[in-house]
Scaffold this active site. Structure first.
Site, PDB file in Angstrom:
ATOM      1  N   ASP A 160       1.059  -0.996   0.081  1.00 49.66           N
ATOM      2  CA  ASP A 160       0.217  -0.258  -0.102  1.00 49.66           C
ATOM      3  C   ASP A 160       0.911   1.219  -0.050  1.00 49.66           C
ATOM      4  O   ASP A 160       1.908   0.991   0.578  1.00 49.66           O
ATOM      5  CB  ASP A 160      -0.965  -0.312   1.087  1.00 49.66           C
ATOM      6  CG  ASP A 160      -2.366  -1.402   1.364  1.00 49.66           C
ATOM      7  OD1 ASP A 160      -2.044  -1.471  -0.065  1.00 49.66           O
ATOM      8  OD2 ASP A 160      -2.907  -1.460   1.863  1.00 49.66           O
ATOM      9  N   TYR A 187       6.494  -8.226   8.421  1.00 52.16           N
ATOM     10  CA  TYR A 187       6.197  -7.029   8.609  1.00 52.16           C
ATOM     11  C   TYR A 187       6.101  -6.642   9.785  1.00 52.16           C
ATOM     12  O   TYR A 187       5.827  -7.418  11.259  1.00 52.16           O
ATOM     13  CB  TYR A 187       4.689  -6.658   8.264  1.00 52.16           C
ATOM     14  CG  TYR A 187       4.329  -7.337   6.374  1.00 52.16           C
ATOM     15  CD1 TYR A 187       4.233  -6.013   5.638  1.00 52.16           C
ATOM     16  CD2 TYR A 187       3.478  -8.820   6.683  1.00 52.16           C
ATOM     17  CE1 TYR A 187       3.376  -6.687   4.833  1.00 52.16           C
ATOM     18  CE2 TYR A 187       3.069  -8.793   5.341  1.00 52.16           C
ATOM     19  CZ  TYR A 187       3.219  -7.794   4.243  1.00 52.16           C
ATOM     20  OH  TYR A 187       2.683  -7.965   2.973  1.00 52.16           O
ATOM     21  N   ASP A 189      -6.858   2.128   8.566  1.00 52.70           N
ATOM     22  CA  ASP A 189      -4.826   2.778   8.667  1.00 52.70           C
ATOM     23  C   ASP A 189      -5.761   3.673   8.723  1.00 52.70           C
ATOM     24  O   ASP A 189      -6.464   4.145   8.499  1.00 52.70           O
ATOM     25  CB  ASP A 189      -4.644   1.798   7.513  1.00 52.70           C
ATOM     26  CG  ASP A 189      -5.112   2.173   6.058  1.00 52.70           C
ATOM     27  OD1 ASP A 189      -5.488   3.125   5.993  1.00 52.70           O
ATOM     28  OD2 ASP A 189      -3.850   2.123   5.433  1.00 52.70           O
ATOM     29  N   ARG A 248      -3.941  -4.850   7.906  1.00 50.32           N
ATOM     30  CA  ARG A 248      -5.233  -3.596   8.145  1.00 50.32           C
ATOM     31  C   ARG A 248      -6.239  -3.926   9.414  1.00 50.32           C
ATOM     32  O   ARG A 248      -6.438  -4.088  10.576  1.00 50.32           O
ATOM     33  CB  ARG A 248      -5.641  -3.309   7.586  1.00 50.32           C
ATOM     34  CG  ARG A 248      -4.327  -2.156   6.723  1.00 50.32           C
ATOM     35  CD  ARG A 248      -4.821  -0.971   5.819  1.00 50.32           C
ATOM     36  NE  ARG A 248      -4.924  -1.627   4.284  1.00 50.32           N
ATOM     37  CZ  ARG A 248      -6.133  -1.785   3.392  1.00 50.32           C
ATOM     38  NH1 ARG A 248      -7.071  -1.257   3.700  1.00 50.32           N
ATOM     39  NH2 ARG A 248      -6.255  -2.016   2.709  1.00 50.32           N
TER      40      ARG A 248
END
Length: 236
Positions: A51, A79, A93, A192
């Site tokens: 993203d 991540y 988010d 998310r």
């Protein structure tokens, strides 16, 4: 490296900056290769979207290596980032504004750590409505931006590691609790959505404020180069 090298196939590790789309990163690299070697066309693609509000590892393939993109896409990913406990956003988010605040007084550091156990293994996860998944030929985020409700089906994803690396309580209860994390997960996992579900599991709410992809399979972000460094390498 020569034009033939890029056409026969290269795997480039790029550290995507914030606010860039993965598509923009691919376009920039394709443009530089074509311009440098005066090529009419060359195949360039990425192995897994990041993203715009996420930074980190983007695996980019050129030439014949683009045939291996699906292999890289399917690999385990790692991540790191930050959840904000105590508030939610429609996109899960910072793409959208905070819409609700939740109590956090009942949440201890021990509870935060123990709650991660609920998410280890195969779990059912609902993708965010602000995502690029297609339904009836249309991206979900298009429905969301039009204010339309759409039925989203859950999907099974796998989380092998979920570690809390730091917990920081804000001075103001309204600012919530910042929780730094590290997650190792399968293809298709939405961090998310994990943030949103984690908030619910704490009887509160949460959204993702920072996200960085650090690994794809054996590829590590510390071995990646910035887009600027890639561009500059052609000048040397």
């Amino acid at each position: 490296m020569t034009a033939e090298d890029y056409q026969s196939g290269q795997v480039l590790l790029i550290d995507k900056p914030l606010h860039w789309t993965s598509f923009q990163a691919v376009n920039k690299i394709r443009w530089k290769i074509r311009k440098t070697f005066n090529l009419k066309k060359i195949k360039v693609g990425h192995a897994g979207t990041l993203d715009p509000l996420a930074s980190g590892l983007l695996v980019i393939c050129t030439g014949k290596k683009t045939k291996e993109i699906n292999t890289y896409q399917g690999q385990i990913k790692e991540y790191t980032g930050t959840f904000v406990i105590g508030s939610t956003t429609p996109s899960f988010d910072l793409e959208t504004e905070i819409d609700k605040h939740y109590p956090t007084e009942h949440i201890s550091e021990a509870l935060i750590h123990s709650t991660t156990k609920q998410f280890i293994g195969d779990i059912a996860q609902y993708p965010p409505v602000f995502s690029a998944i297609k339904k009836d030929g249309k991206r979900l985020y298009e429905f969301a931006r039009e204010g339309k409700d759409v039925e989203i089906k859950s999907r099974i994803v796998s989380i092998s590691e979920f570690e809390i690396t730091n917990v920081e309580h804000s001075n103001s209860a309204k600012d919530g609790i910042n929780v730094n994390f590290r997650v190792v997960c399968s293809k298709g996992t939405y961090i998310r959505s994990l943030a949103n579900d984690f908030g619910k599991a704490l009887n509160s709410g949460a959204h993702l404020s920072v996200l960085r992809r650090t690994k794809i399979g054996d590829f590590k972000v510390e071995n990646a180069q910035s887009i600027e460094a890639f561009i500059d390498s052609f000048e040397n």
